[in-house]
Structures are given as structure tokens and as C-alpha cells.
Write an enzyme that holds these catalytic residues in place. Sequence first.
Site, mmCIF file in Angstrom:
data_model
loop_
_atom_site.group_PDB
_atom_site.id
_atom_site.type_symbol
_atom_site.label_atom_id
_atom_site.label_comp_id
_atom_site.label_asym_id
_atom_site.label_seq_id
_atom_site.Cartn_x
_atom_site.Cartn_y
_atom_site.Cartn_z
ATOM 1 N N ASP A 62 0.824 -1.214 0.000
ATOM 2 C CA ASP A 62 0.000 0.000 0.000
ATOM 3 C C ASP A 62 0.854 1.258 0.000
ATOM 4 O O ASP A 62 2.067 1.216 0.245
ATOM 5 C CB ASP A 62 -0.951 0.008 1.194
ATOM 6 C CG ASP A 62 -0.210 -0.010 2.535
ATOM 7 O OD1 ASP A 62 0.841 -0.679 2.627
ATOM 8 O OD2 ASP A 62 -0.680 0.628 3.484
ATOM 9 N N GLU A 71 0.109 -1.469 5.515
ATOM 10 C CA GLU A 71 1.144 -1.056 6.459
ATOM 11 C C GLU A 71 0.925 0.372 6.933
ATOM 12 O O GLU A 71 1.102 0.691 8.116
ATOM 13 C CB GLU A 71 2.528 -1.191 5.798
ATOM 14 C CG GLU A 71 3.700 -0.921 6.729
ATOM 15 C CD GLU A 71 4.209 0.519 6.688
ATOM 16 O OE1 GLU A 71 5.107 0.845 7.487
ATOM 17 O OE2 GLU A 71 3.691 1.315 5.884
#
Length: 486
Positions: free
Chosen positions: A78, A145
Site C-alpha cells: 500500500d 502497512e
Amino acid sequence: MSEIKNIQPTEVWSIFDQMLQIPRPSKHEEKIQDWAVKFGEDLGLETIKDEVGNVIIRKPATAGMENCKGVIFQGHLDMVPQKNSDKVHDFANDPIEAYVDGDWVTANGTTLGADNGIGVSSALAVLASKTLKHGPVEVLLTATEETGMDGAIGLKAGLLNGEILINTDTEDEGTFSIGCAGGIDVIASFKKKMTQKVPKKSTAFNLKVTGLKGGHSGVDIHLGRGNANKVFFRILKEVNAAFGVSLADIQGGSLRNAIPREAFGLVLVKAKDADDFVAKVGVLAEEIKAELINVEPNLSIELETAEMPKAIIKKGLQKKLTNAVWAAPNDVVRMSDTMPGTVETSSNLAIVKAGEKTIEVSCLVRSFSETAKNALASRLESTFKLAGASVVLEGSYPGWKPDVQSEILEVMKNLYTKQFGNAPELLAMHAGLECGILGSTYTNWDMISIGPTIKFPHSPDEKVNIKTVQKYWEFLVATLENIPVK
């Protein structure tokens, strides 16, 4: 044709160019996860996606390297979706508009996603290579994350076989990260109390704080950058004392782990005081700009006339919110005693947002010390509870204690010095690397984190240095060839 995929080393940049085309903001990662699965399967490699969205790909050792310890390259899929307020961009659907700017690759008005896209690209380039020499390799690509490390937290024991973890999320080439801070979120919620008794003969203004650099609330917290929420409520407290202004709305900051760059609020002042109010804000703006001129040369504090709202925040709540936000600990709280120049404990007052029923304030506390982390979170809890807010402490995650006796650290230090003629710098990062969480599940792992130079992550100024990507890749290749045997 994209200019990005033709940069050297093309093995890495061509994969990063593919990632630029795929939307991957945190919590909206299905497309990039599917792409990563297909990447592994197209190479004929064992590929799995676990129940929390992590993607794991395995590649056997090359001939003669079967007895090397297994290496896990790890990165997160991400990216932080930040853009300038005047930039039209839909992170859920639009590709990133990246371009070369001298020695750097950056993006047009948005975050670039080099954090951690370049690291992920390098790991996948290892899988795709037919010429590299290496022992058993696994690639672990974690989910979400940036907004809570969900993938690292949800990773189950027993899925990975390797003994050495090389995290690819350090952002200064030539620096080896060997430890990281833990963190905890402090979320204060004020019950939103509004009144439709809007003062008559008033003038409404939009108070806008913009132009701050923002940045990563761990990596950049020591730089003394301005916090838009703090600036906004500093001004609000001053002008309220002078003119009795009313607050109708506040929207400051957007991400828990980004130093807030912008804050916007709707305020009312008696029409007869409007000119003096504007002058007072102008004076305060100049004072704050002068204080921050060396670190925030583009800070802008502006007023714009606005339509009158139908309701305003009740005065008691406005006072409590203002005092609590202004009083709450922010920035560096303590420096490390054992690693000079390293931040030990900090807080980022990241978000102040008025919703339909609540006004929510979000802070992210970080520390290498578990006890100091919890103590600062408790201090923030007390501050907001005294102001009448309900407070939740959540998302706590452990740090990663440095191990200066690490075998892979010794191998990579010697190799780097031999390859480039100077020793690497060792760093314990004041940021939430996933190593802390992963190492608490896989306690046998020998861990280290490296990467190329990335500036201003989590902000639209994010950029990655081209020459350091080349150097990082060359070192990664050499490291694979020198992994210790079992």
C-alpha cells in the site's frame, strides 16, 4: 512510452512503472494484491495470498546455493494517498503521474508511492531474474502497512521458512536500520454539541492553514516542521480571547502517520469586529511565519469570507477543544540516551475532524521504550479526558530492539565497505517498521532494513533518488551472493 521503465536498473524501474499504474491506497489494495499474485504465478513460482491480504512468493535456490540460509525480502504493497488541495486525483482509480526531475523521480501533485514501491519492485526483480545467484528466496508483501500494519499483525507463524529478513523500507541509501520504534494511537472523541443560535450581525470566514511540508510523523518529526492543527488552534485561541469568535467547523490533517500540512475551519466574528479580526489574524500569521521561516517558507495563513452557517459549535465545547488541542504534547518529547541524535519518544497530533456526531482528535505516539510509549499515551489521555472527551488507546505495536551482534548485519557491513569504500551508517528508526511486529511472530529471524534514498515520504513532495536505486540494487545483488550458509 513511460520514461520511468527505461531508467537503470531497468529490472527494478520497469516493475515500479507497472505499480504506478495500479491504484493502491491503504484499505483499497485488492488490485495491487491481485497483480502481485499474478506476477508470481506468471513466473511459475509458488504464490499464496493469506487471509489478511499478504502475498508470499517463493523461489528456489540457484545451483550451488542450496545450503545458504533462506532470505525473505519484505515490503508493503500500500501507499499513502496524499495530494495538494488543488490537485484533482482519485487514488482509488487513477494512476500516479510520475516523471523524472533531474536526479529524482517524483509525482505531479501527489505522493509517488516509492515508499514502499521501490523496495517491492527490487524484491520482485530478484524473483524475475534468470541470472542472479542466490539461496532460497521468499518475498513477503504485506497489506495495509501505512494505516495500522494490518498485514504484519495478521501474518501467521509457520508460513515462511527463511531465517534472514531483509526489509526494504529504509529511506536513506548507505544506512542500515537495525531497530525501530513501537507505536500506539490515541483517539479522543468529543460529543459534537451544536447550536442554531448563530450570532446575528456576524461575518463568517474560512480560516485556512496551508503550505506546510508535512511528512512522515516518525522519520521527519525531529525537523521542527509546523503542525497545521497546532497553528490553527493557536490562532483560534488568540482571536477568541480578543473578539469572542465562534467555530462552526474544523477539518485538520488527514492521516495518523503524516504531520498535518493543512487545516481548514469556519469561524464567525461580530460584523463590527471583522476588520480588527482580519488585522489580528494577519499579525498572528506574520508572527508564526517568522518563527517557522527556516523550516516552513511556504506557510500560508489566509482568511476568506464565507456563507453564514446554520449552526455553530457550542461555546463550552469550543473552549474545551481549543485548550485540549493546544495543550496536547506534540513533536519530539525525548531524545535517546543510548543512540545520540535519535528521537526516543514523540507524538504527532495528526487529525482534528468534525463529523456528524463527534469531533475526533487522533494522535500517534512512537517510542523505542514500551514504557515511555505507554506513559506518553496516558498523558495525552489525561489531557483530553480533562477536556471532557472520551479516549481510546488502540493499535499498539512493538518496537524492534537493535542487535549489534547480528550475523547478517556483520556480513552486510563488511560487504558494503568493501564494495563502496565507506562503512554504512547504523540507524534505529523512529518509525514503525514492520520488523518489530514480524519479529515478535518469527522470533528466530535475523533482521535488517535497507533501501534507496527517498525524500519527503507521505507528502506530495515525495521523491526517490535515481542514482541511489542503482547503488541499492547492486548491493542487494552482492548481498544475495554472500548469504551465510546454514
